[in-house]
Design a protein around this motif. Structure first.
Motif, mmCIF file in Angstrom:
data_model
loop_
_atom_site.group_PDB
_atom_site.id
_atom_site.type_symbol
_atom_site.label_atom_id
_atom_site.label_comp_id
_atom_site.label_asym_id
_atom_site.label_seq_id
_atom_site.Cartn_x
_atom_site.Cartn_y
_atom_site.Cartn_z
ATOM 1 N N ARG A 137 -53.794 -44.290 41.190
ATOM 2 C CA ARG A 137 -55.405 -43.037 40.629
ATOM 3 C C ARG A 137 -55.229 -43.074 38.970
ATOM 4 N N TYR A 138 -55.904 -43.107 38.144
ATOM 5 C CA TYR A 138 -55.453 -42.302 36.933
ATOM 6 C C TYR A 138 -55.809 -41.506 35.826
ATOM 7 N N PHE A 139 -55.622 -40.803 35.468
ATOM 8 C CA PHE A 139 -55.597 -39.488 34.659
ATOM 9 C C PHE A 139 -55.559 -40.226 32.824
ATOM 10 N N PRO A 140 -57.402 -40.403 32.911
ATOM 11 C CA PRO A 140 -57.428 -40.394 31.328
ATOM 12 C C PRO A 140 -57.755 -38.999 30.400
ATOM 13 N N GLY A 141 -56.887 -39.239 29.492
ATOM 14 C CA GLY A 141 -57.953 -37.180 28.644
ATOM 15 C C GLY A 141 -56.998 -37.708 27.476
ATOM 16 N N HIS A 142 -55.751 -37.633 27.933
ATOM 17 C CA HIS A 142 -55.122 -37.314 26.273
ATOM 18 C C HIS A 142 -55.488 -38.538 25.737
ATOM 19 N N THR A 143 -54.552 -38.280 23.580
ATOM 20 C CA THR A 143 -55.573 -39.280 22.914
ATOM 21 C C THR A 143 -53.657 -39.330 22.459
ATOM 22 N N LYS A 144 -53.317 -38.544 22.316
ATOM 23 C CA LYS A 144 -51.457 -38.596 21.980
ATOM 24 C C LYS A 144 -50.397 -38.954 23.207
ATOM 25 N N LYS A 145 -49.469 -38.843 22.485
ATOM 26 C CA LYS A 145 -48.111 -38.933 23.929
ATOM 27 C C LYS A 145 -48.143 -37.611 24.483
ATOM 28 N N VAL A 146 -47.962 -37.510 25.924
ATOM 29 C CA VAL A 146 -47.805 -37.151 26.667
ATOM 30 C C VAL A 146 -46.155 -36.302 26.973
ATOM 31 N N VAL A 147 -46.000 -34.918 26.345
ATOM 32 C CA VAL A 147 -44.484 -34.350 26.287
ATOM 33 C C VAL A 147 -44.242 -34.052 26.953
ATOM 34 N N CYS A 148 -44.750 -33.129 27.368
ATOM 35 C CA CYS A 148 -44.545 -32.727 28.904
ATOM 36 C C CYS A 148 -45.728 -32.779 30.377
ATOM 37 N N LEU A 149 -44.841 -32.658 31.353
ATOM 38 C CA LEU A 149 -45.567 -33.281 32.820
ATOM 39 C C LEU A 149 -45.175 -32.076 33.760
ATOM 40 N N ASP A 150 -45.750 -31.428 34.367
ATOM 41 C CA ASP A 150 -45.045 -30.434 35.015
ATOM 42 C C ASP A 150 -46.098 -30.176 37.096
ATOM 43 N N MET A 151 -45.743 -30.703 37.679
ATOM 44 C CA MET A 151 -46.098 -30.572 39.615
ATOM 45 C C MET A 151 -45.971 -28.876 40.089
ATOM 46 N N SER A 152 -47.225 -28.656 40.775
ATOM 47 C CA SER A 152 -47.154 -27.476 41.093
ATOM 48 C C SER A 152 -46.700 -27.371 42.313
ATOM 49 N N VAL A 176 -45.225 -26.892 25.474
ATOM 50 C CA VAL A 176 -44.642 -27.429 26.472
ATOM 51 C C VAL A 176 -45.443 -25.898 27.605
ATOM 52 N N ALA A 177 -45.436 -26.572 28.885
ATOM 53 C CA ALA A 177 -46.071 -25.912 29.668
ATOM 54 C C ALA A 177 -45.382 -25.839 31.104
ATOM 55 N N THR A 178 -45.187 -25.131 31.951
ATOM 56 C CA THR A 178 -44.215 -24.945 33.452
ATOM 57 C C THR A 178 -45.319 -24.686 33.560
ATOM 58 N N PHE A 179 -45.332 -24.537 35.799
ATOM 59 C CA PHE A 179 -45.347 -23.252 36.522
ATOM 60 C C PHE A 179 -44.598 -22.703 37.355
ATOM 61 N N ASP A 180 -45.051 -21.027 37.356
ATOM 62 C CA ASP A 180 -44.018 -20.424 37.950
ATOM 63 C C ASP A 180 -43.203 -20.651 39.383
ATOM 64 N N PRO A 181 -42.294 -20.505 40.226
ATOM 65 C CA PRO A 181 -42.456 -21.471 41.183
ATOM 66 C C PRO A 181 -42.870 -20.745 42.710
ATOM 67 N N GLU A 182 -44.035 -19.887 42.340
ATOM 68 C CA GLU A 182 -45.090 -19.686 43.734
ATOM 69 C C GLU A 182 -45.873 -20.509 43.316
ATOM 70 N N GLY A 183 -46.320 -21.133 41.970
ATOM 71 C CA GLY A 183 -47.302 -21.740 41.956
ATOM 72 C C GLY A 183 -48.679 -20.706 41.594
ATOM 73 N N LEU A 184 -48.401 -19.517 40.941
ATOM 74 C CA LEU A 184 -49.676 -18.676 41.209
ATOM 75 C C LEU A 184 -49.779 -18.670 39.113
ATOM 76 N N ILE A 185 -49.049 -19.237 38.882
ATOM 77 C CA ILE A 185 -49.205 -18.489 37.047
ATOM 78 C C ILE A 185 -48.239 -19.579 35.861
ATOM 79 N N PHE A 186 -48.742 -19.730 35.158
ATOM 80 C CA PHE A 186 -48.430 -21.333 34.736
ATOM 81 C C PHE A 186 -47.555 -20.720 32.846
ATOM 82 N N ALA A 187 -46.643 -21.310 32.412
ATOM 83 C CA ALA A 187 -46.634 -20.387 30.934
ATOM 84 C C ALA A 187 -46.314 -21.476 30.438
ATOM 85 N N ALA A 188 -47.618 -21.696 29.017
ATOM 86 C CA ALA A 188 -47.735 -22.246 28.100
ATOM 87 C C ALA A 188 -46.640 -21.829 26.467
ATOM 88 N N GLY A 189 -45.340 -22.709 26.316
ATOM 89 C CA GLY A 189 -45.403 -22.168 24.874
ATOM 90 C C GLY A 189 -46.227 -23.359 23.396
#
Length: 318
Positions: free
Chosen positions: A106-121, A157-170
């Motif tokens: 599958r492809y996930f289009p939408g961003h229009t500039k370089k993706v600088v963070c990617l985090d899996m739940s 910048v963004a990341t999930f917490d270890p429980e996958g319930l919240i995420f942090a965005a810088g």
């Protein structure tokens, strides 16, 4: 090759040595990710290749190429035979790859500039992406449509917490916002404003495995550790070099007691999350900046990468 049943102490950290060096790549390795069972490591490189390593045998297992789209920010999904990655050519679409037959699912289009963070739940098929287009997007592997997006004033910048319930965005290299995944459209439930580093931007963010800390890496020569609940600044890690102002990866040990970072001088540095003290400066045959650092989630093993990949193990004097 793998050592189990050993407790990570300051002394053990100081006794880490390079056990294997791999020269599979012709250009800089840009990201690495361990499988959740710790048995394999996957890497992306500026030479458009994806290399999978067997951590237990200490051998390269397979190399796949993404010549058409390029590859960066490679991440395992929950199935060990699939991965996500951002693109470096054609467009900024995120791609979902079957490693088994080297075909895109599958492809996930939408961003229009370089993706600088990617985090899996850590718990399901949700993933986060952040881009220089100043958006953070929330996705589900099962749908090419973005599940939600946030517009920001600056580089995210963004990341999930270890429980996958919240995420942090810088946001804008000055504040951290925490969102509940079930109601993130209502806005953050906590905002922590931090002292701004005048000469550097935030380039990465990770929760500690125990969920108590957030580490923030920067394009400068400073790494910040904050309390994940209160946002209180806890430690400032210094002593490594980042003269090229690149996004040096920072990684926790699985027990959350230590933080490891690469350095543009080819060395690896380790600090204590408890005291902030430098525990070790580890030298290796890295000819270039060490951009990628990761600690195996299950085994006593560290991986670091420039153009070469190095596997580190504690040296035990019998």
């Amino acid at each position: 090759m793998i050592i189990e049943e050993m407790k990570l102490t300051e002394n053990v950290v100081r006794n880490f040595r390079v056990a294997k060096i791999f020269r599979e790549n012709t250009d800089k390795i840009t990201s690495i990710d361990f499988s959740s069972n710790g048995e394999t490591l996957i890497s992306s490189s500026d030479d458009d290749s994806i290399v999978i390593y067997d951590c237990q045998a200490g051998t390269p297992k397979r190399t796949l190429n993404s010549k058409k789209y390029g590859v960066d920010l490679i991440r395992y999904t929950h199935a060990v035979n699939t991965a996500l990655h951002s693109s470096t050519k054609i467009d900024d679409t995120i791609r979902y790859l079957s490693l088994h037959d080297n075909k895109y699912i599958r492809y996930f289009p939408g961003h229009t500039k370089k993706v600088v963070c990617l985090d899996m739940s850590p718990i399901n098929d949700t993933f986060l992406s952040g881009s220089l287009d100043k958006t953070i997007r929330l996705w589900d592997l099962r749908s090419q449509n973005c599940q939600g997006q946030m517009h920001l004033p600056g580089r995210p910048v963004a990341t999930f917490d270890p429980e996958g319930l919240i995420f942090a965005a810088g946001i804008n290299s000055e504040c951290v916002k925490l969102y509940d995944l079930r109601s993130f459209d209502r806005g953050p439930f906590a905002t922590f404003k931090l002292p701004q580093d005048k000469d550097c931007d935030w380039t990465g963010m990770k929760f500690s495995p125990d969920g108590k800390f957030i580490v923030i890496s920067t394009s400068g020569q400073v790494i910040r550790l904050i309390d994940a609940f209160q946002g209180t600044p806890l430690q400032t890690f210094v002593g490594h070099t980042n003269t090229k102002r690149i996004p040096l990866e920072v990684s926790f040990s699985p027990d959350s007691l230590f933080v490891f970072s690469g350095s543009t001088d080819g060395r690896v540095h380790c600090w204590s999350t408890d005291t902030g003290a430098k525990i070790a400066t580890m030298s290796c045959d890295h000819p270039g900046p060490v951009q990628c650092v990761g600690f195996n989630p299950k085994f006593m093993m560290l991986a670091t990468a420039c153009t070469n990949m190095a596997f580190w193990l504690p040296y035990i004097d019998e």
